[in-house]
Design an enzyme around this catalytic site. Structure first.
Site, PDB file in Angstrom:
ATOM      1  N   PRO A  10       0.794  -1.223   0.000  1.00 58.05           N
ATOM      2  CA  PRO A  10       0.000   0.000   0.000  1.00 58.05           C
ATOM      3  C   PRO A  10       0.832   1.280   0.000  1.00 58.05           C
ATOM      4  CG  PRO A  10      -0.079  -1.082   2.140  1.00 58.05           C
ATOM      5  CD  PRO A  10       0.567  -2.044   1.189  1.00 58.05           C
ATOM      6  N   ASN A  11       0.310   2.246  -0.734  1.00 59.77           N
ATOM      7  CA  ASN A  11       0.851   3.616  -0.837  1.00 59.77           C
ATOM      8  C   ASN A  11       2.126   3.705  -1.676  1.00 59.77           C
ATOM      9  OD1 ASN A  11      -1.171   4.866   0.901  1.00 59.77           O
ATOM     10  ND2 ASN A  11      -0.206   3.722   2.559  1.00 59.77           N
ATOM     11  N   ARG A  18       5.301  10.884  -2.635  1.00 58.19           N
ATOM     12  CA  ARG A  18       5.045  10.556  -1.226  1.00 58.19           C
ATOM     13  C   ARG A  18       6.318  10.754  -0.397  1.00 58.19           C
ATOM     14  NH1 ARG A  18       4.610   4.440   1.275  1.00 58.19           N
ATOM     15  NH2 ARG A  18       4.097   5.110   3.382  1.00 58.19           N
ATOM     16  N   TYR A  23      11.387   8.523   1.147  1.00 58.86           N
ATOM     17  CA  TYR A  23      11.324   7.411   0.189  1.00 58.86           C
ATOM     18  C   TYR A  23      12.020   7.693  -1.146  1.00 58.86           C
ATOM     19  CZ  TYR A  23       7.904   5.678   3.549  1.00 58.86           C
ATOM     20  OH  TYR A  23       7.303   5.239   4.691  1.00 58.86           O
ATOM     21  N   ASN A  74       7.979  -5.584  -0.964  1.00 59.15           N
ATOM     22  CA  ASN A  74       7.878  -4.464  -0.032  1.00 59.15           C
ATOM     23  C   ASN A  74       6.424  -4.396   0.434  1.00 59.15           C
ATOM     24  OD1 ASN A  74       7.731  -2.120   1.431  1.00 59.15           O
ATOM     25  ND2 ASN A  74       8.855  -0.875  -0.055  1.00 59.15           N
ATOM     26  N   ALA A  77       3.135  -0.742   5.014  1.00 58.30           N
ATOM     27  CA  ALA A  77       2.704  -0.753   6.425  1.00 58.30           C
ATOM     28  C   ALA A  77       2.190  -2.120   6.874  1.00 58.30           C
ATOM     29  CB  ALA A  77       1.631   0.306   6.631  1.00 58.30           C
ATOM     30  N   HIS A  80       4.026  -4.432   9.416  1.00 57.45           N
ATOM     31  CA  HIS A  80       3.979  -4.300  10.870  1.00 57.45           C
ATOM     32  C   HIS A  80       2.673  -4.811  11.475  1.00 57.45           C
ATOM     33  CE1 HIS A  80       7.279  -1.778   9.631  1.00 57.45           C
ATOM     34  NE2 HIS A  80       6.460  -0.942   9.024  1.00 57.45           N
ATOM     35  N   ASP A  87       0.932 -15.518   6.955  1.00 53.32           N
ATOM     36  CA  ASP A  87       0.449 -16.871   6.665  1.00 53.32           C
ATOM     37  C   ASP A  87       0.549 -17.186   5.170  1.00 53.32           C
ATOM     38  OD1 ASP A  87      -0.065 -17.261   9.323  1.00 53.32           O
ATOM     39  OD2 ASP A  87      -2.237 -17.056   9.175  1.00 53.32           O
ATOM     40  N   GLU A  98      12.008  -9.626   2.116  1.00 54.66           N
ATOM     41  CA  GLU A  98      11.292  -8.410   2.514  1.00 54.66           C
ATOM     42  C   GLU A  98      12.200  -7.206   2.284  1.00 54.66           C
ATOM     43  OE1 GLU A  98       9.474  -8.441   6.525  1.00 54.66           O
ATOM     44  OE2 GLU A  98      10.264  -6.404   6.720  1.00 54.66           O
ATOM     45  N   HIS A 100      12.596  -2.775   2.166  1.00 52.46           N
ATOM     46  CA  HIS A 100      12.080  -1.451   2.502  1.00 52.46           C
ATOM     47  C   HIS A 100      13.014  -0.388   1.956  1.00 52.46           C
ATOM     48  CE1 HIS A 100       9.139  -3.235   5.151  1.00 52.46           C
ATOM     49  NE2 HIS A 100      10.096  -4.014   5.606  1.00 52.46           N
ATOM     50  N   LEU A 101      12.423   0.662   1.428  1.00 57.15           N
ATOM     51  CA  LEU A 101      13.221   1.800   0.944  1.00 57.15           C
ATOM     52  C   LEU A 101      13.917   2.488   2.120  1.00 57.15           C
ATOM     53  CD1 LEU A 101      10.217   2.807  -1.162  1.00 57.15           C
ATOM     54  CD2 LEU A 101      12.459   2.709  -2.247  1.00 57.15           C
ATOM     55  N   SER A 102      13.141   2.758   3.171  1.00 60.83           N
ATOM     56  CA  SER A 102      13.677   3.456   4.344  1.00 60.83           C
ATOM     57  C   SER A 102      14.267   2.436   5.322  1.00 60.83           C
ATOM     58  CB  SER A 102      12.566   4.263   5.023  1.00 60.83           C
ATOM     59  OG  SER A 102      11.558   3.393   5.521  1.00 60.83           O
ATOM     60  N   ARG A 107      13.367   4.378  12.465  1.00 63.06           N
ATOM     61  CA  ARG A 107      12.164   5.219  12.443  1.00 63.06           C
ATOM     62  C   ARG A 107      11.312   4.967  13.700  1.00 63.06           C
ATOM     63  NH1 ARG A 107       9.384   4.804   6.790  1.00 63.06           N
ATOM     64  NH2 ARG A 107       8.292   6.634   7.651  1.00 63.06           N
ATOM     65  N   ARG A 111       7.510   0.726  13.647  1.00 61.48           N
ATOM     66  CA  ARG A 111       8.061   0.163  12.392  1.00 61.48           C
ATOM     67  C   ARG A 111       9.204  -0.814  12.652  1.00 61.48           C
ATOM     68  NH1 ARG A 111       5.661   3.536   8.404  1.00 61.48           N
ATOM     69  NH2 ARG A 111       5.364   5.619   9.242  1.00 61.48           N
TER      70      ARG A 111
HETATM   71  C1  DQA Z   1       8.188   1.023   3.847  1.00 65.49           C
HETATM   72  C2  DQA Z   1       8.308   1.197   5.367  1.00 65.49           C
HETATM   73  C3  DQA Z   1       6.959   1.007   6.036  1.00 65.49           C
HETATM   74  O1  DQA Z   1       7.081   1.200   7.442  1.00 65.49           O
HETATM   75  C4  DQA Z   1       5.966   2.021   5.512  1.00 65.49           C
HETATM   76  O2  DQA Z   1       4.696   1.809   6.083  1.00 65.49           O
HETATM   77  C5  DQA Z   1       5.893   2.022   4.013  1.00 65.49           C
HETATM   78  C6  DQA Z   1       7.140   1.942   3.261  1.00 65.49           C
HETATM   79  C7  DQA Z   1       9.533   1.324   3.145  1.00 65.49           C
HETATM   80  O3  DQA Z   1       9.673   0.913   1.996  1.00 65.49           O
HETATM   81  O4  DQA Z   1      10.402   1.994   3.709  1.00 65.49           O
HETATM   82  O5  DQA Z   1       4.829   2.152   3.427  1.00 65.49           O
HETATM   83  O6  DQA Z   1       7.862  -0.333   3.564  1.00 65.49           O
END
Ligand code: DQA
Length: 143
Positions: A10-11, A18, A23, A74, A77, A80, A87, A98, A100-102, A107, A111
């Site tokens: 998501p997002n 964003r 990011y 990725n 959110a 978490h 599952d 897994e 993550h950009l950040s 953080r 997270r």
């Molecule tokens: C994220 C880190 C997550 O905590 C956050 O909710 C995101 C982006 C990252 O790529 O850094 O949506 O997955």
């Protein structure tokens, strides 16, 4: 030919606009293009998908059983919060990395916990769009 699902949660469709200070300024389209190109150079077919919905991500993971050798994911959110995605990863018996950009560990405390990392082969966090490239390299080594 090795095939990898590049899956975004998501997002992440809003990348580029964003919170660019967190990011980066690349769009999802740009990142996918880079990773598809990088994969092709290594002889790996990368197919990218994104969903803002937990069920859509679960469906993509289930479908990957029929064509992919591994997944770079990725989960945004949902990392978490989602027992359902955890599952699904356990159920498909494909290696999942897994990413993550950040740097999620630098953080907010909420997270720091990933419900998914224990059922993934590993986690890469904090390298911006290159987290995906490192994730692909990692999954290629495992496949
Ligand atoms: C994220 C880190 C997550 O905590 C956050 O909710 C995101 C982006 C990252 O790529 O850094 O949506 O997955």
């Amino acid at each position: 030919m090795t095939k990898v699902l590049l899956l975004h949660g998501p997002n992440l469709n809003l990348l580029g606009t964003r919170e660019p200070e967190v990011y980066g300024s690349m769009t999802l389209y740009d990142i996918n293009a880079e990773i598809i190109k990088f994969g092709a150079k290594q002889g790996v077919e990368v197919r990218a998908q994104q969903s803002n919905h937990e069920g859509g991500l679960i469906d993509a993971l289930h479908e990957a059983r029929h064509w992919a050798d591994g997944v770079v994911f990725n989960p945004g959110a949902y990392t978490h919060t989602s027992v359902a995605l955890r599952d699904a990863i356990s159920a498909i018996a494909l290696p999942v990395v897994e990413v993550h950009l950040s740097n999620v560990h630098a953080r907010e405390p909420f997270r720091h916990k990933s419900l998914l990392a224990p059922v993934c082969v590993g986690q890469i966090s904090g390298f911006g769009w290159r987290s995906y490239q490192l994730g692909l390299q990692g999954i290629m080594g495992i496949i």
